[in-house]
Each structure stands twice: as C-alpha cells, then as structure tokens.
Scaffold this motif. Structure first.
Motif, PDB file in Angstrom:
ATOM      1  N   SER A   1     -38.904  33.986  20.903  1.00  0.00           N
ATOM      2  CA  SER A   1     -39.622  34.098  22.173  1.00  0.00           C
ATOM      3  C   SER A   1     -41.032  34.602  21.911  1.00  0.00           C
ATOM      4  N   ASN A   2     -41.905  34.298  22.835  1.00  0.00           N
ATOM      5  CA  ASN A   2     -43.290  34.747  22.784  1.00  0.00           C
ATOM      6  C   ASN A   2     -43.349  36.207  23.219  1.00  0.00           C
ATOM      7  N   THR A   3     -44.425  36.896  22.888  1.00  0.00           N
ATOM      8  CA  THR A   3     -44.675  38.218  23.437  1.00  0.00           C
ATOM      9  C   THR A   3     -46.121  38.320  23.869  1.00  0.00           C
TER      10      THR A   3
ATOM     11  N   ASN B   1     -49.505  47.196  14.446  1.00  0.00           N
ATOM     12  CA  ASN B   1     -50.201  46.538  15.550  1.00  0.00           C
ATOM     13  C   ASN B   1     -49.702  45.107  15.690  1.00  0.00           C
ATOM     14  N   ILE B   2     -49.437  44.681  16.932  1.00  0.00           N
ATOM     15  CA  ILE B   2     -49.230  43.254  17.211  1.00  0.00           C
ATOM     16  C   ILE B   2     -50.592  42.724  17.630  1.00  0.00           C
ATOM     17  N   VAL B   3     -51.115  41.756  16.875  1.00  0.00           N
ATOM     18  CA  VAL B   3     -52.451  41.236  17.152  1.00  0.00           C
ATOM     19  C   VAL B   3     -52.444  39.842  17.753  1.00  0.00           C
ATOM     20  N   GLU B   4     -51.290  39.145  17.639  1.00  0.00           N
ATOM     21  CA  GLU B   4     -51.217  37.773  18.155  1.00  0.00           C
ATOM     22  C   GLU B   4     -49.754  37.349  18.191  1.00  0.00           C
ATOM     23  N   SER B   5     -49.467  36.374  19.020  1.00  0.00           N
ATOM     24  CA  SER B   5     -48.170  35.712  19.031  1.00  0.00           C
ATOM     25  C   SER B   5     -48.454  34.224  19.185  1.00  0.00           C
ATOM     26  N   LYS B   6     -47.920  33.434  18.261  1.00  0.00           N
ATOM     27  CA  LYS B   6     -48.204  32.002  18.325  1.00  0.00           C
ATOM     28  C   LYS B   6     -46.961  31.192  18.006  1.00  0.00           C
ATOM     29  N   GLU B   7     -46.827  30.081  18.721  1.00  0.00           N
ATOM     30  CA  GLU B   7     -45.714  29.170  18.461  1.00  0.00           C
ATOM     31  C   GLU B   7     -45.991  28.415  17.166  1.00  0.00           C
ATOM     32  N   LEU B   8     -44.951  28.280  16.353  1.00  0.00           N
ATOM     33  CA  LEU B   8     -45.105  27.636  15.050  1.00  0.00           C
ATOM     34  C   LEU B   8     -44.516  26.233  15.029  1.00  0.00           C
TER      35      LEU B   8
END
Length: 119
Positions: A26-28, A49-56
């Motif tokens: 899932s995305n965040t 740190n979470i800096v990005e969330s991307k679908e792969l």
C-alpha cells in the motif's frame, strides 16, 4: 510520532542504512521521522525518515535489489498486486531502545505518543 512495525532482519538492515526501500502493498502519505519497532518485541529501536512512496514496476523492483535487500532470485514477480517502495533516509539507532505498550489491533502503525512507557 508514529511507529512502523517491521520484522527482522529488515529492521536491522534499515537501521544500518543498508535498506532504503521498505516494500509494502500500500501507499503511504506519511513523510518525516517515524519510529522503527521490531515486530513482536514491544520495543522502539530507532527512527528513520520517510521521504517518498512510489509504486514500482517489475523492472524497478528487480533493479532495486540493492535498495530493498530482497535477493535478485526472489524478484521474478512483484510481491503485491500494487507494490510500493517507501523510500527511507537518515536512520538513527537508539543507544537504549525504548519499550512501549502495543495497542490491540495495531499491525502496521503504532501511535507512539500514546503507547510509550514514559515514567
């Protein structure tokens, strides 16, 4: 602060700075500093740190083995219908890990502001 539950050995690789992609189904939208909790331990071991969330895509997943630490022979297919890389940065390991009260039903996230055992 929110705490993310992660199994071993993945949490150790993240805290060592060797794993910078946490693979999820899932995305965040969360960004910034979060606590890292070893699943089943009741302990916060550090932060990241979470800096990005991307679908792969499958190619990105295969070519990102060095980022998510899943062996290349295990990347022949995506692990989830929609697979996301939560991009992590700047891990900090606590000198003294912090215990917390695990709330019933928490599987992915824990609200550490409510769960920490601060005395």
């Amino acid at each position: 602060m929110k705490g993310l539950l992660i199994r071993s050995p993945w949490i150790d690789l993240i805290l060592e700075g060797k794993k910078t992609w946490e693979i999820r189904g899932s995305n965040t939208k969360k960004r910034g500093r979060i606590g890292l909790i070893k699943s089943g331990s009741g302990i916060v071991y550090g932060t990241v740190n979470i800096v990005e969330s991307k679908e792969l895509t499958l190619d990105e997943y295969k070519n990102g083995s060095h980022l998510h630490c899943v062996s290349s022979e295990d990347t022949i297919q995506l692990p989830y219908k929609k697979t996301y890389a939560w991009v992590l940065d700047n891990p900090i390991i606590y000198d003294t890990p912090i215990p917390y009260q695990h709330p019933m039903g928490a599987v992915i996230w824990v609200d550490l502001s409510k769960a920490l055992n601060i005395k």
